[in-house]
Write a protein that holds these residues in place. Structure first.
Motif, short mmCIF file in Angstrom:
data_model
loop_
_atom_site.label_atom_id
_atom_site.label_comp_id
_atom_site.label_asym_id
_atom_site.label_seq_id
_atom_site.Cartn_x
_atom_site.Cartn_y
_atom_site.Cartn_z
N SER A 1 0.83 -1.21 0.00
CA SER A 1 0.00 0.00 0.00
C SER A 1 0.86 1.26 0.00
N GLU A 2 1.95 1.23 0.75
CA GLU A 2 2.85 2.38 0.79
C GLU A 2 3.44 2.65 -0.60
N GLN A 3 3.86 1.60 -1.28
CA GLN A 3 4.39 1.75 -2.64
C GLN A 3 3.31 2.28 -3.58
N GLU A 4 2.09 1.77 -3.43
CA GLU A 4 0.99 2.22 -4.28
C GLU A 4 0.71 3.70 -4.07
N GLN A 5 0.70 4.13 -2.82
CA GLN A 5 0.45 5.55 -2.54
C GLN A 5 1.52 6.43 -3.17
N GLN A 6 2.78 6.03 -3.06
CA GLN A 6 3.87 6.80 -3.66
C GLN A 6 3.71 6.85 -5.19
N ALA A 7 3.36 5.73 -5.79
CA ALA A 7 3.18 5.67 -7.24
C ALA A 7 1.99 6.51 -7.68
N GLU A 8 0.90 6.47 -6.91
CA GLU A 8 -0.28 7.27 -7.26
C GLU A 8 0.03 8.75 -7.24
N VAL A 9 0.78 9.20 -6.24
CA VAL A 9 1.17 10.61 -6.16
C VAL A 9 2.06 10.97 -7.34
N ALA A 10 3.04 10.12 -7.63
CA ALA A 10 3.94 10.38 -8.75
C ALA A 10 3.18 10.36 -10.08
N GLN A 11 2.23 9.46 -10.21
CA GLN A 11 1.46 9.36 -11.45
C GLN A 11 0.57 10.58 -11.62
#
Length: 99
Positions: free
Chosen positions: A15-25
């Motif tokens: 989930s932490e990786q997903e959140q970082q990716a969503e912000v970057a995306q």
């Protein structure tokens, strides 16, 4: 699906990786493509290519796949495997998601 502490921890890391990716995306949707590297990054061309390869969408896709894999392995280990099998599988999966 039974979720023990180890799996909850793994899901939290995903989930932490997903959140970082969503912000970057979200930030990158303003651009046609990733901006070019400046000459002073200190990275070699091969290192720059590697970093560019890990797009936010790729991280999100792999996170979804990991969640699916955890679910399949949990179902398999609960029907056919032992606690040792489950623990071994979890240890291997945990290596895929860095802290």
């Amino acid at each position: 699906m039974k979720i023990d502490f180890g799996v909850r921890d793994l899901f939290a890391r995903i989930s932490e990786q997903e959140q970082q990716a969503e912000v970057a995306q979200a930030n990158s949707k303003k651009f046609f493509c990733w901006p070019s590297w400046s000459m002073d990054t200190g990275l070699s061309p091969a290192q720059e290519t590697f970093v560019e390869h890990w797009s936010p969408q790729r991280v999100l896709d792999e996170s979804r796949t990991l969640r699916e894999l955890v679910g399949v392995l949990q179902r398999w280990s609960s029907r056919q495997g032992t606690d040792v099998d489950r623990d071994d599988l979890l240890a291997i999966l945990t290596k895929l998601v860095p802290r």
